[in-house]
Design a protein around this motif. Structure first.
Motif, PDB file in Angstrom:
ATOM      1  N   GLN A 155       0.974  -1.041  -0.034  1.00  0.00           N
ATOM      2  CA  GLN A 155       0.072   0.050  -0.100  1.00  0.00           C
ATOM      3  C   GLN A 155       0.808   1.357   0.133  1.00  0.00           C
ATOM      4  OE1 GLN A 155      -2.817  -0.825   3.100  1.00  0.00           O
ATOM      5  NE2 GLN A 155      -4.252  -1.224   1.476  1.00  0.00           N
ATOM      6  N   PRO A 156       0.459   2.417  -0.438  1.00  0.00           N
ATOM      7  CA  PRO A 156       1.053   3.571  -0.566  1.00  0.00           C
ATOM      8  C   PRO A 156       2.066   4.319   0.508  1.00  0.00           C
ATOM      9  CG  PRO A 156      -0.885   4.085  -0.985  1.00  0.00           C
ATOM     10  CD  PRO A 156      -1.048   2.739  -0.801  1.00  0.00           C
ATOM     11  N   LEU A 157       1.353   3.945   1.848  1.00  0.00           N
ATOM     12  CA  LEU A 157       1.813   4.525   2.978  1.00  0.00           C
ATOM     13  C   LEU A 157       2.215   3.275   4.035  1.00  0.00           C
ATOM     14  CD1 LEU A 157      -0.402   7.698   3.050  1.00  0.00           C
ATOM     15  CD2 LEU A 157       1.952   7.564   2.671  1.00  0.00           C
ATOM     16  N   ASP A 158       3.115   3.382   4.982  1.00  0.00           N
ATOM     17  CA  ASP A 158       3.577   2.446   5.935  1.00  0.00           C
ATOM     18  C   ASP A 158       2.655   2.725   7.106  1.00  0.00           C
ATOM     19  OD1 ASP A 158       5.552   1.336   4.155  1.00  0.00           O
ATOM     20  OD2 ASP A 158       6.946   2.773   5.046  1.00  0.00           O
ATOM     21  N   GLY A 159       2.213   3.977   7.423  1.00  0.00           N
ATOM     22  CA  GLY A 159       1.466   4.159   8.663  1.00  0.00           C
ATOM     23  C   GLY A 159      -0.042   4.274   8.348  1.00  0.00           C
ATOM     24  N   PRO A 160      -0.852   4.321   9.297  1.00  0.00           N
ATOM     25  CA  PRO A 160      -2.396   4.651   8.946  1.00  0.00           C
ATOM     26  C   PRO A 160      -2.920   5.683   8.023  1.00  0.00           C
ATOM     27  CG  PRO A 160      -1.821   4.099  11.157  1.00  0.00           C
ATOM     28  CD  PRO A 160      -0.559   4.479  10.606  1.00  0.00           C
ATOM     29  N   PHE A 161      -3.724   5.345   7.277  1.00  0.00           N
ATOM     30  CA  PHE A 161      -3.965   6.468   6.227  1.00  0.00           C
ATOM     31  C   PHE A 161      -5.470   6.198   5.769  1.00  0.00           C
ATOM     32  CE2 PHE A 161      -2.923   3.027   3.732  1.00  0.00           C
ATOM     33  CZ  PHE A 161      -3.478   3.127   2.407  1.00  0.00           C
ATOM     34  N   ALA A 162      -6.044   7.224   5.037  1.00  0.00           N
ATOM     35  CA  ALA A 162      -7.138   7.013   4.263  1.00  0.00           C
ATOM     36  C   ALA A 162      -7.003   6.661   2.627  1.00  0.00           C
ATOM     37  CB  ALA A 162      -8.076   8.153   4.616  1.00  0.00           C
ATOM     38  N   TRP A 163      -8.018   5.914   2.358  1.00  0.00           N
ATOM     39  CA  TRP A 163      -8.193   5.700   0.775  1.00  0.00           C
ATOM     40  C   TRP A 163      -9.472   6.788   0.582  1.00  0.00           C
ATOM     41  CZ3 TRP A 163      -5.276   3.849  -2.279  1.00  0.00           C
ATOM     42  CH2 TRP A 163      -4.244   2.867  -2.048  1.00  0.00           C
ATOM     43  N   ALA A 164      -9.446   7.528  -0.089  1.00  0.00           N
ATOM     44  CA  ALA A 164     -10.307   8.488  -0.552  1.00  0.00           C
ATOM     45  C   ALA A 164     -10.808   8.689  -2.007  1.00  0.00           C
ATOM     46  CB  ALA A 164     -10.091   9.803   0.077  1.00  0.00           C
ATOM     47  N   LEU A 165     -11.881   9.169  -2.165  1.00  0.00           N
ATOM     48  CA  LEU A 165     -12.403   9.518  -3.535  1.00  0.00           C
ATOM     49  C   LEU A 165     -12.149  11.097  -3.582  1.00  0.00           C
ATOM     50  CD1 LEU A 165     -15.391   7.298  -4.336  1.00  0.00           C
ATOM     51  CD2 LEU A 165     -13.267   7.355  -5.428  1.00  0.00           C
ATOM     52  N   ILE A 166     -11.390  11.570  -4.384  1.00  0.00           N
ATOM     53  CA  ILE A 166     -11.141  12.984  -4.440  1.00  0.00           C
ATOM     54  C   ILE A 166     -11.184  13.613  -5.708  1.00  0.00           C
ATOM     55  CG2 ILE A 166      -9.225  14.788  -4.270  1.00  0.00           C
ATOM     56  CD1 ILE A 166      -7.496  12.201  -2.645  1.00  0.00           C
ATOM     57  N   THR A 167     -12.275  14.701  -5.566  1.00  0.00           N
ATOM     58  CA  THR A 167     -12.701  15.488  -6.838  1.00  0.00           C
ATOM     59  C   THR A 167     -11.702  16.435  -7.262  1.00  0.00           C
ATOM     60  OG1 THR A 167     -14.942  14.566  -6.631  1.00  0.00           O
ATOM     61  CG2 THR A 167     -14.485  16.419  -8.116  1.00  0.00           C
ATOM     62  N   LEU A 168     -10.845  16.445  -7.741  1.00  0.00           N
ATOM     63  CA  LEU A 168      -9.761  17.369  -8.092  1.00  0.00           C
ATOM     64  C   LEU A 168     -10.255  18.862  -8.699  1.00  0.00           C
ATOM     65  CD1 LEU A 168      -6.848  15.600  -9.421  1.00  0.00           C
ATOM     66  CD2 LEU A 168      -7.152  16.319  -7.196  1.00  0.00           C
ATOM     67  N   ASP A 169      -9.839  19.943  -8.460  1.00  0.00           N
ATOM     68  CA  ASP A 169     -10.324  21.277  -8.873  1.00  0.00           C
ATOM     69  C   ASP A 169     -10.399  21.306 -10.543  1.00  0.00           C
ATOM     70  OD1 ASP A 169     -10.511  22.073  -6.406  1.00  0.00           O
ATOM     71  OD2 ASP A 169      -8.267  22.916  -6.372  1.00  0.00           O
ATOM     72  N   GLY A 170     -11.510  21.542 -11.051  1.00  0.00           N
ATOM     73  CA  GLY A 170     -11.481  21.420 -12.528  1.00  0.00           C
ATOM     74  C   GLY A 170     -12.069  20.109 -13.029  1.00  0.00           C
ATOM     75  N   ALA A 171     -12.404  19.189 -12.259  1.00  0.00           N
ATOM     76  CA  ALA A 171     -12.542  17.807 -12.523  1.00  0.00           C
ATOM     77  C   ALA A 171     -14.040  17.600 -12.124  1.00  0.00           C
ATOM     78  CB  ALA A 171     -11.874  16.557 -12.090  1.00  0.00           C
ATOM     79  N   ASP A 172     -14.752  16.573 -12.807  1.00  0.00           N
ATOM     80  CA  ASP A 172     -16.158  16.244 -12.476  1.00  0.00           C
ATOM     81  C   ASP A 172     -16.365  14.911 -11.805  1.00  0.00           C
ATOM     82  OD1 ASP A 172     -17.625  19.087 -13.552  1.00  0.00           O
ATOM     83  OD2 ASP A 172     -16.606  18.305 -15.462  1.00  0.00           O
TER      84      ASP A 172
END
Length: 173
Positions: A87-104
């Motif tokens: 997984q991308p991080l070694d410590g606790p983290f969140a998987w998130a759905l992120i709507t980037l600025d300018g994206a729908d």
């Protein structure tokens, strides 16, 4: 059957071809390597990130590449208290759905809150934390332990809450 009567037929399985990413996905990976994010515009004006080659609603071919921001809003998330290998991080983290600025449309990525789930919330703003650029003239085969940008989704190491003041600029393009 005696061992000398055993028939042997060596078989080597190979895949002697390579696949190109094509103009749409290739543009996305190239942009990541350069430190910015692109999507693709659908016929109805939506900007889809990550870009796809065909509209998921109409199946129409999509070719108009559009630059979007490297920050956005968390639309949904789940907490990972004990990350698994790979997984991308070694410590606790969140998987998130992120709507980037300018994206729908949202994209899935990791959010690093420093291991604090109380810093995660739907609607919060996050910004990309980029891998560093390989120094000019450095041997690309040298292993200095640093993971440099290479045209991969993990060129964005993760996202971080904007209010933390953390994060780095994506780079010139």
């Amino acid at each position: 059957m005696p061992e000398s009567d055993v028939l042997i037929a060596p078989l080597v399985i190979e895949y002697p071809f390579s696949r190109t990413t094509g103009p749409v996905i290739g543009a996305f990976f190239t942009a990541l390597r350069e430190g910015f994010v692109v999507g693709v515009r659908a016929a109805d004006g939506r900007v889809i990130v990550p870009p796809v080659e065909y509209d998921p609603v109409t199946a129409e071919e999509l070719t108009e590449i559009v630059e979007v921001g490297d920050a956005g809003v968390v639309t949904s998330w789940c907490w990972v208290a004990e990350p698994l290998d790979g997984q991308p991080l070694d410590g606790p983290f969140a998987w998130a759905l992120i709507t980037l600025d300018g994206a729908d449309t949202p994209m899935l990525h990791a959010v690093d809150t420093g291991g604090d789930p109380a810093r995660m919330a739907t609607g919060m703003r996050v910004r990309a934390r980029w891998r560093p650029v390989r120094p000019e003239g450095e041997d690309p085969d040298a292993d200095d332990g640093v993971r440099y940008r290479e045209g991969h989704i993990l060129d964005i190491e993760c996202f971080e809450p904007e209010e933390s003041g953390a994060g780095t600029a994506g780079g010139a393009h």
